[in-house]
Design a protein around this motif. Structure first.
Motif, PDB file in Angstrom:
ATOM      1  N   PHE A  88       9.223  64.204  32.380  1.00 15.33           N
ATOM      2  CA  PHE A  88       7.964  63.480  32.490  1.00 15.33           C
ATOM      3  C   PHE A  88       6.995  64.260  33.363  1.00 15.33           C
ATOM      4  O   PHE A  88       7.388  64.961  34.296  1.00 15.33           O
ATOM      5  CB  PHE A  88       8.207  62.085  33.086  1.00 15.33           C
ATOM      6  N   MET A  92       1.079  60.403  33.980  1.00 17.53           N
ATOM      7  CA  MET A  92       1.277  60.236  32.550  1.00 17.53           C
ATOM      8  C   MET A  92      -0.062  60.315  31.816  1.00 17.53           C
ATOM      9  O   MET A  92      -1.036  59.683  32.212  1.00 17.53           O
ATOM     10  CB  MET A  92       1.967  58.907  32.260  1.00 17.53           C
ATOM     11  N   LYS A  94      -2.185  60.208  27.898  1.00 23.17           N
ATOM     12  CA  LYS A  94      -2.107  59.435  26.652  1.00 23.17           C
ATOM     13  C   LYS A  94      -1.140  60.099  25.666  1.00 23.17           C
ATOM     14  O   LYS A  94      -0.430  59.426  24.939  1.00 23.17           O
ATOM     15  CB  LYS A  94      -3.490  59.292  26.016  1.00 23.17           C
ATOM     16  N   GLU A  96       1.569  61.887  26.375  1.00 23.01           N
ATOM     17  CA  GLU A  96       2.937  61.599  26.787  1.00 23.01           C
ATOM     18  C   GLU A  96       3.292  60.136  26.516  1.00 23.01           C
ATOM     19  O   GLU A  96       4.401  59.830  26.076  1.00 23.01           O
ATOM     20  CB  GLU A  96       3.126  61.918  28.262  1.00 23.01           C
ATOM     21  N   ALA A  97       2.358  59.228  26.742  1.00 22.02           N
ATOM     22  CA  ALA A  97       2.604  57.815  26.473  1.00 22.02           C
ATOM     23  C   ALA A  97       2.863  57.578  24.993  1.00 22.02           C
ATOM     24  O   ALA A  97       3.757  56.811  24.611  1.00 22.02           O
ATOM     25  CB  ALA A  97       1.422  56.976  26.948  1.00 22.02           C
ATOM     26  N   ILE A 100       6.359  58.772  24.160  1.00 20.30           N
ATOM     27  CA  ILE A 100       7.409  57.859  24.643  1.00 20.30           C
ATOM     28  C   ILE A 100       7.579  56.680  23.696  1.00 20.30           C
ATOM     29  O   ILE A 100       8.693  56.300  23.342  1.00 20.30           O
ATOM     30  CB  ILE A 100       7.082  57.378  26.079  1.00 20.30           C
ATOM     31  N   GLU A 105      -1.759  58.491  19.401  1.00 19.12           N
ATOM     32  CA  GLU A 105      -2.617  58.166  20.544  1.00 19.12           C
ATOM     33  C   GLU A 105      -3.691  57.149  20.164  1.00 19.12           C
ATOM     34  O   GLU A 105      -4.127  56.354  20.988  1.00 19.12           O
ATOM     35  CB  GLU A 105      -3.289  59.432  21.084  1.00 19.12           C
ATOM     36  N   HIS A 116       6.492  49.195  21.750  1.00 20.30           N
ATOM     37  CA  HIS A 116       6.948  48.918  23.112  1.00 20.30           C
ATOM     38  C   HIS A 116       8.147  47.979  23.084  1.00 20.30           C
ATOM     39  O   HIS A 116       9.142  48.194  23.784  1.00 20.30           O
ATOM     40  CB  HIS A 116       5.803  48.317  23.938  1.00 20.30           C
ATOM     41  N   LYS A 136       8.880  53.786  32.906  1.00 23.59           N
ATOM     42  CA  LYS A 136       8.079  54.754  32.154  1.00 23.59           C
ATOM     43  C   LYS A 136       7.592  54.155  30.835  1.00 23.59           C
ATOM     44  O   LYS A 136       6.460  54.401  30.406  1.00 23.59           O
ATOM     45  CB  LYS A 136       8.884  56.031  31.880  1.00 23.59           C
ATOM     46  N   GLU A 139       4.778  51.826  31.667  1.00 29.46           N
ATOM     47  CA  GLU A 139       3.598  52.611  32.033  1.00 29.46           C
ATOM     48  C   GLU A 139       2.931  53.195  30.792  1.00 29.46           C
ATOM     49  O   GLU A 139       1.699  53.214  30.690  1.00 29.46           O
ATOM     50  CB  GLU A 139       4.000  53.728  32.996  1.00 29.46           C
ATOM     51  N   ALA A 140       3.736  53.638  29.826  1.00 30.41           N
ATOM     52  CA  ALA A 140       3.187  54.189  28.583  1.00 30.41           C
ATOM     53  C   ALA A 140       2.410  53.122  27.822  1.00 30.41           C
ATOM     54  O   ALA A 140       1.317  53.373  27.296  1.00 30.41           O
ATOM     55  CB  ALA A 140       4.312  54.751  27.718  1.00 30.41           C
ATOM     56  N   LYS A 141       2.946  51.902  27.783  1.00 30.53           N
ATOM     57  CA  LYS A 141       2.242  50.809  27.110  1.00 30.53           C
ATOM     58  C   LYS A 141       0.922  50.513  27.823  1.00 30.53           C
ATOM     59  O   LYS A 141      -0.116  50.320  27.172  1.00 30.53           O
ATOM     60  CB  LYS A 141       3.111  49.558  27.085  1.00 30.53           C
TER      61      LYS A 141
END
Length: 155
Positions: A88, A92, A94, A96-97, A100, A105, A116, A136, A139-141
């Motif tokens: 990671f 973070m 967009k 990387e999110a 995940i 994007e 999610h 993580k 956080e991505a959501k």
């Protein structure tokens, strides 16, 4: 030593069948048997050629059927996504999110929520998953939905 098929043509009597006059002269029974006749070559080689042609067509057809089935299977097989091999980032992004959660994007809110939920079910801490990964994923959501928390994760 040779006789005409269908009787003697000089006597004026018609031959019993017009198909018997295809080869006008055939060796008589008194002809020496050591020499093969021309007709034996025709009648022995023609089935061999026909048989080889049929066998080649059958093998070619079988090859085409197998190739078509493999092609259809290739088209209908789902594309397996490659995993992101890397750790990671500190903060973070967009990109990387999206990696995940397994979405683009620019994905819509419904796709982000569904992705999610799917990823959290697989990695939830109550079901034996990691707290770090759950953080993580959340956080991505938040990043993809636009609800950033002002900083990076606690880890």
């Amino acid at each position: 030593s040779f006789s005409r098929v269908g009787g003697d043509q000089s006597s004026g009597s018609p031959s019993p069948s017009p198909f018997k006059t295809v080869l006008p002269y055939l060796p008589s029974r008194s002809a020496p048997s050591s020499l093969p006749s021309f007709t034996s070559y025709i009648y022995l080689e023609a089935p061999l050629a026909v048989g080889a042609t049929v066998a080649a067509a059958a093998l070619g057809g079988r090859y085409m059927i197998v190739a078509w089935q493999a092609f259809k299977t290739y088209l209908s097989a789902p594309r397996v996504r490659r995993f992101y091999y890397g750790g990671f980032e500190q903060v973070m992004t967009k990109r990387e999110a999206a990696l995940i959660l397994g979405v683009r994007e620019s994905a819509v809110m419904e796709k982000i929520k569904e992705a999610h939920r799917r990823v959290m079910v697989a990695n939830h801490p109550d079901a034996g998953g990691s707290h770090y990964l759950a953080t993580k994923i959340n956080e991505a959501k938040d990043i993809l939905t636009g609800k950033t928390r002002g900083g990076s994760s606690a880890f």
